[in-house]
Design a protein around this motif. Structure first.
Motif, PDB file in Angstrom:
ATOM      1  N   ILE A 167       0.848  -1.338   0.256  1.00 18.14           N
ATOM      2  CA  ILE A 167       0.180  -0.193  -0.040  1.00 18.14           C
ATOM      3  C   ILE A 167       0.927   1.300   0.094  1.00 18.14           C
TER       4      ILE A 167
ATOM      5  N   PRO B  99      -8.815   7.387   4.118  1.00 15.15           N
ATOM      6  CA  PRO B  99      -8.537   6.966   2.734  1.00 15.15           C
ATOM      7  C   PRO B  99      -8.424   8.034   1.890  1.00 15.15           C
TER       8      PRO B  99
ATOM      9  N   GLY C  58      -9.569   5.878  -2.657  1.00 13.78           N
ATOM     10  CA  GLY C  58     -10.213   4.488  -2.305  1.00 13.78           C
ATOM     11  C   GLY C  58     -11.158   4.871  -1.085  1.00 13.78           C
ATOM     12  N   GLU C  59     -11.337   3.515  -0.615  1.00 14.73           N
ATOM     13  CA  GLU C  59     -12.292   3.528   0.694  1.00 14.73           C
ATOM     14  C   GLU C  59     -11.764   2.825   1.635  1.00 14.73           C
TER      15      GLU C  59
ATOM     16  N   ALA D 105      -2.669   5.998  -1.280  1.00 14.02           N
ATOM     17  CA  ALA D 105      -3.966   5.362  -1.071  1.00 14.02           C
ATOM     18  C   ALA D 105      -4.547   5.874   0.510  1.00 14.02           C
TER      19      ALA D 105
ATOM     20  N   ASP E 192     -10.919  -0.679   1.378  1.00 12.44           N
ATOM     21  CA  ASP E 192      -9.969  -1.209   0.530  1.00 12.44           C
ATOM     22  C   ASP E 192      -8.729  -1.591   1.472  1.00 12.44           C
ATOM     23  N   TRP E 193      -8.552  -1.165   2.730  1.00  9.21           N
ATOM     24  CA  TRP E 193      -7.616  -1.441   3.757  1.00  9.21           C
ATOM     25  C   TRP E 193      -7.416  -3.027   3.838  1.00  9.21           C
ATOM     26  N   PRO E 194      -6.224  -3.623   3.440  1.00  7.40           N
ATOM     27  CA  PRO E 194      -6.049  -5.172   3.635  1.00  7.40           C
ATOM     28  C   PRO E 194      -6.229  -5.456   5.001  1.00  7.40           C
TER      29      PRO E 194
END
Length: 184
Positions: free
Chosen positions: A78, A164, A167-168, A116, A171-173
């Motif tokens: 990221i 964010p 993205g949203e 991101a 979207d964070w892994p």
């Protein structure tokens, strides 16, 4: 009383006057506990590539720094804006300078293309400030290099926040966060 102006200055473009103003701001907060501020390795943390600075009448009264870095989260990479050095002078506390600085930080990350998420380091007592500025707390193990240069692992539960940018939140892994260097 003059307005507080917010500006963004690249680290390499800081003037000697800027550096002196930032030194006064940092040393007013941290000198007794950590010694003099070093702009290239602030108290052993990662330096900032960009400084979002608040000035009133030419005097620096607030600062937030950030730097772009690719980190690992779970099995993903990221691109983040690592945030640190969030300081507000007592002279402007209560005037929403901190929230204005954090808005400017988010806007500068959006303009940096490819960032991101914002990712600050902070203490538990300031989590509510970040939350009021739109940041979201996450829970994960975090790996970094500590201020003395040694690897460090913190279990889930310490204050970790994200914002964010492209993205949203979704979207964070999931997974452990490896900062691949020093925190900010």
């Amino acid at each position: 009383m003059p307005e507080v102006a917010i500006e963004i200055v690249a680290h390499e473009e800081l003037t000697s006057s800027d550096l002196e103003g930032l030194r006064r701001l940092f040393d007013a907060e941290y000198l007794d506990d950590f010694g003099e501020w070093d702009p290239d390795k602030p108290y052993g943390y990662a330096p900032h590539a960009l400084h979002v600075i608040a000035r009133r009448g030419g005097e620096i009264v607030g600062q937030v720094g950030w730097a772009r870095r690719t980190i690992a989260v779970g099995g993903a990479e990221i691109e983040i804006g690592g945030v640190g050095g969030v300081l507000i002078s007592d002279a402007v506390r209560g005037e929403r300078v901190g929230s204005r600085l954090m808005s400017a930080v988010a806007e500068s990350m959006r303009g940096a293309n490819g960032v991101a998420f914002g990712y600050p380091g902070c203490r538990e007592e300031v989590v509510s400030f970040y939350a009021s500025c739109g940041w979201t707390r996450i829970s994960a193990e975090e790996r970094s290099i500590d201020t003395s240069g040694r690897p460090r692992e913190d279990p889930p539960g310490q204050p970790l926040l994200i914002l964010p940018v492209e993205g949203e939140i979704a979207d964070w892994p999931v997974g452990a966060v490896d900062l691949r260097g020093r925190a900010w």
